[in-house]
Design an enzyme around this catalytic site. Sequence first.
Site, PDB file in Angstrom:
ATOM      1  N   ARG A  37       6.244  -4.830  -2.766  1.00  0.00           N
ATOM      2  CA  ARG A  37       6.306  -5.724  -3.929  1.00  0.00           C
ATOM      3  C   ARG A  37       6.428  -7.200  -3.528  1.00  0.00           C
ATOM      4  O   ARG A  37       6.801  -8.046  -4.331  1.00  0.00           O
ATOM      5  CB  ARG A  37       7.460  -5.320  -4.848  1.00  0.00           C
ATOM      6  CG  ARG A  37       7.292  -3.892  -5.366  1.00  0.00           C
ATOM      7  CD  ARG A  37       8.219  -3.566  -6.514  1.00  0.00           C
ATOM      8  NE  ARG A  37       8.108  -2.156  -6.903  1.00  0.00           N
ATOM      9  CZ  ARG A  37       7.181  -1.664  -7.699  1.00  0.00           C
ATOM     10  NH1 ARG A  37       6.257  -2.472  -8.206  1.00  0.00           N
ATOM     11  NH2 ARG A  37       7.158  -0.374  -8.014  1.00  0.00           N
ATOM     12  N   HIS A  69       0.462   3.528   2.554  1.00  0.00           N
ATOM     13  CA  HIS A  69       0.011   3.085   1.226  1.00  0.00           C
ATOM     14  C   HIS A  69       0.174   1.574   1.173  1.00  0.00           C
ATOM     15  O   HIS A  69       1.216   1.052   1.536  1.00  0.00           O
ATOM     16  CB  HIS A  69       0.864   3.748   0.142  1.00  0.00           C
ATOM     17  CG  HIS A  69       0.265   3.675  -1.231  1.00  0.00           C
ATOM     18  ND1 HIS A  69      -0.103   2.490  -1.823  1.00  0.00           N
ATOM     19  CD2 HIS A  69      -0.002   4.642  -2.146  1.00  0.00           C
ATOM     20  CE1 HIS A  69      -0.580   2.735  -3.040  1.00  0.00           C
ATOM     21  NE2 HIS A  69      -0.538   4.036  -3.254  1.00  0.00           N
ATOM     22  N   TYR A  72       1.384  -2.700  -3.980  1.00  0.00           N
ATOM     23  CA  TYR A  72       1.005  -2.606  -5.397  1.00  0.00           C
ATOM     24  C   TYR A  72       0.485  -3.939  -5.938  1.00  0.00           C
ATOM     25  O   TYR A  72      -0.135  -3.973  -6.997  1.00  0.00           O
ATOM     26  CB  TYR A  72       2.213  -2.179  -6.234  1.00  0.00           C
ATOM     27  CG  TYR A  72       2.677  -0.772  -5.966  1.00  0.00           C
ATOM     28  CD1 TYR A  72       1.775   0.288  -5.862  1.00  0.00           C
ATOM     29  CD2 TYR A  72       4.036  -0.484  -5.824  1.00  0.00           C
ATOM     30  CE1 TYR A  72       2.202   1.579  -5.628  1.00  0.00           C
ATOM     31  CE2 TYR A  72       4.478   0.807  -5.601  1.00  0.00           C
ATOM     32  CZ  TYR A  72       3.564   1.839  -5.505  1.00  0.00           C
ATOM     33  OH  TYR A  72       3.985   3.122  -5.273  1.00  0.00           O
ATOM     34  N   HIS A 109      -5.248   1.537  -4.148  1.00  0.00           N
ATOM     35  CA  HIS A 109      -5.826   1.633  -5.488  1.00  0.00           C
ATOM     36  C   HIS A 109      -6.988   0.643  -5.563  1.00  0.00           C
ATOM     37  O   HIS A 109      -6.868  -0.481  -5.073  1.00  0.00           O
ATOM     38  CB  HIS A 109      -4.786   1.295  -6.545  1.00  0.00           C
ATOM     39  CG  HIS A 109      -3.614   2.226  -6.552  1.00  0.00           C
ATOM     40  ND1 HIS A 109      -2.466   1.981  -7.281  1.00  0.00           N
ATOM     41  CD2 HIS A 109      -3.397   3.409  -5.921  1.00  0.00           C
ATOM     42  CE1 HIS A 109      -1.610   2.965  -7.107  1.00  0.00           C
ATOM     43  NE2 HIS A 109      -2.145   3.839  -6.279  1.00  0.00           N
ATOM     44  N   GLU A 145      -7.798   5.622  -3.593  1.00  0.00           N
ATOM     45  CA  GLU A 145      -7.079   6.577  -4.445  1.00  0.00           C
ATOM     46  C   GLU A 145      -7.614   6.524  -5.871  1.00  0.00           C
ATOM     47  O   GLU A 145      -7.757   5.444  -6.444  1.00  0.00           O
ATOM     48  CB  GLU A 145      -5.588   6.254  -4.433  1.00  0.00           C
ATOM     49  CG  GLU A 145      -4.761   7.212  -5.272  1.00  0.00           C
ATOM     50  CD  GLU A 145      -3.273   6.922  -5.204  1.00  0.00           C
ATOM     51  OE1 GLU A 145      -2.545   7.413  -6.083  1.00  0.00           O
ATOM     52  OE2 GLU A 145      -2.838   6.195  -4.278  1.00  0.00           O
ATOM     53  N   ASP A 179      -5.225  12.101  -6.304  1.00  0.00           N
ATOM     54  CA  ASP A 179      -3.871  12.276  -6.834  1.00  0.00           C
ATOM     55  C   ASP A 179      -3.962  13.267  -7.998  1.00  0.00           C
ATOM     56  O   ASP A 179      -4.725  13.046  -8.944  1.00  0.00           O
ATOM     57  CB  ASP A 179      -3.317  10.931  -7.293  1.00  0.00           C
ATOM     58  CG  ASP A 179      -1.900  11.015  -7.805  1.00  0.00           C
ATOM     59  OD1 ASP A 179      -1.660  11.734  -8.798  1.00  0.00           O
ATOM     60  OD2 ASP A 179      -1.017  10.343  -7.249  1.00  0.00           O
ATOM     61  N   HIS A 182      -2.987  11.760 -11.434  1.00  0.00           N
ATOM     62  CA  HIS A 182      -4.014  10.817 -11.880  1.00  0.00           C
ATOM     63  C   HIS A 182      -5.278  11.556 -12.327  1.00  0.00           C
ATOM     64  O   HIS A 182      -5.892  11.199 -13.334  1.00  0.00           O
ATOM     65  CB  HIS A 182      -4.373   9.848 -10.755  1.00  0.00           C
ATOM     66  CG  HIS A 182      -3.242   9.010 -10.297  1.00  0.00           C
ATOM     67  ND1 HIS A 182      -3.338   8.156  -9.217  1.00  0.00           N
ATOM     68  CD2 HIS A 182      -1.973   8.879 -10.754  1.00  0.00           C
ATOM     69  CE1 HIS A 182      -2.179   7.542  -9.033  1.00  0.00           C
ATOM     70  NE2 HIS A 182      -1.332   7.970  -9.948  1.00  0.00           N
ATOM     71  N   HIS A 214      -2.475  13.398  -3.043  1.00  0.00           N
ATOM     72  CA  HIS A 214      -1.112  13.226  -3.532  1.00  0.00           C
ATOM     73  C   HIS A 214      -0.830  14.380  -4.482  1.00  0.00           C
ATOM     74  O   HIS A 214      -1.557  14.560  -5.470  1.00  0.00           O
ATOM     75  CB  HIS A 214      -0.953  11.898  -4.279  1.00  0.00           C
ATOM     76  CG  HIS A 214      -0.972  10.708  -3.390  1.00  0.00           C
ATOM     77  ND1 HIS A 214      -1.262   9.440  -3.854  1.00  0.00           N
ATOM     78  CD2 HIS A 214      -0.716  10.567  -2.067  1.00  0.00           C
ATOM     79  CE1 HIS A 214      -1.194   8.581  -2.846  1.00  0.00           C
ATOM     80  NE2 HIS A 214      -0.877   9.251  -1.755  1.00  0.00           N
ATOM     81  N   ASP A 227       0.194   7.331 -16.078  1.00  0.00           N
ATOM     82  CA  ASP A 227       0.551   7.594 -14.683  1.00  0.00           C
ATOM     83  C   ASP A 227       2.061   7.828 -14.597  1.00  0.00           C
ATOM     84  O   ASP A 227       2.819   6.938 -14.230  1.00  0.00           O
ATOM     85  CB  ASP A 227       0.123   6.400 -13.813  1.00  0.00           C
ATOM     86  CG  ASP A 227       0.400   6.628 -12.342  1.00  0.00           C
ATOM     87  OD1 ASP A 227       0.814   7.741 -11.970  1.00  0.00           O
ATOM     88  OD2 ASP A 227       0.206   5.680 -11.557  1.00  0.00           O
ATOM     89  N   HIS A 229       4.541  10.601 -12.955  1.00  0.00           N
ATOM     90  CA  HIS A 229       4.688  11.766 -12.102  1.00  0.00           C
ATOM     91  C   HIS A 229       5.877  12.630 -12.534  1.00  0.00           C
ATOM     92  O   HIS A 229       6.820  12.144 -13.154  1.00  0.00           O
ATOM     93  CB  HIS A 229       4.881  11.338 -10.649  1.00  0.00           C
ATOM     94  CG  HIS A 229       3.722  10.578 -10.091  1.00  0.00           C
ATOM     95  ND1 HIS A 229       3.681  10.164  -8.766  1.00  0.00           N
ATOM     96  CD2 HIS A 229       2.563  10.147 -10.640  1.00  0.00           C
ATOM     97  CE1 HIS A 229       2.548   9.515  -8.547  1.00  0.00           C
ATOM     98  NE2 HIS A 229       1.858   9.494  -9.678  1.00  0.00           N
ATOM     99  N   GLU A 259       4.584  12.733  -4.140  1.00  0.00           N
ATOM    100  CA  GLU A 259       5.159  11.502  -4.687  1.00  0.00           C
ATOM    101  C   GLU A 259       5.935  11.863  -5.956  1.00  0.00           C
ATOM    102  O   GLU A 259       5.980  11.115  -6.916  1.00  0.00           O
ATOM    103  CB  GLU A 259       4.072  10.493  -5.041  1.00  0.00           C
ATOM    104  CG  GLU A 259       3.277   9.956  -3.873  1.00  0.00           C
ATOM    105  CD  GLU A 259       2.184   9.014  -4.339  1.00  0.00           C
ATOM    106  OE1 GLU A 259       1.938   8.030  -3.647  1.00  0.00           O
ATOM    107  OE2 GLU A 259       1.567   9.274  -5.400  1.00  0.00           O
TER     108      GLU A 259
END
Length: 278
Positions: A37, A69, A72, A109, A145, A179, A182, A214, A227, A229, A259
Amino acid sequence: MKYIGAHVSASGGVENAPLNAMQIGANAFALFVKNQRQWSAKPLTDENISKFKENLKSAQISPDHVLPHNSYLINLGHFDNEKRQISIDAFLDEISRVEELGLKMINFHPGSHLKEISTEQCLDNIAESINFLLENSQNVKLVIENTAGQGSNLGFKFEHIAYLIKKCFDKNRIGVCLDTCHTFSAGYDIKDSYEKVMNEFDQIIGVKYLSAMHLNDTKFGLASKKDRHESLGKGFLELKTFENIIKDKRTDNIPLILETIDESIWADEIKILRNFIE
């Protein structure tokens, strides 16, 4: 052979991630190679790198089965050229870190149009950005992804991903991470029509590009575009979906990464998945 793990913490240094994976009985894992982040971070030290490699050996996990990964914050499809370049530069830094750690790929992504440009223009921006990344790096595979279709994110249609791959000049360094949350949220019914969805993936994208998965249950139903999980078997996908994945030879020899939302039961979830192996 199935390689199953989770996206583990790298808190206190990337070198801790392999040990965290070992503690939950994983033989694969994902991690962030910097704070996901924040745009910038201190470079990895020689000690970070050497300890990571040492701990990876101690955990008996191959670099082939580690799935970093990226941040974001990165948006390769951004409509603003300068902001898109900031994302590209940040991504290049992460690729460099992955290579320093002796790893083979990085998961990302695709990008978002932010309701400012068309889907087509955004996909072209992403493809152009990927080609720039490929031209200015080496060795590391860039693993796209699929997304849930939430907000203005692209990559929720298999056709989006196929378009990006088609545009890439070096297809040997491109892969796909599916994923499960997703995929279902985007409208592909992997619960009741698993074979149909996987065949569609193969026809549109190509199963040869499947580089990771994922494994996440979902809090919302088919085509929800959300999205969110959930722990395995506690959402709409049910355990049968994950049994189908584990018994599928197409998922051999790639990282299968949890995840799910409760890390305290990751070790139990890994055991559930391993029990599906015939």
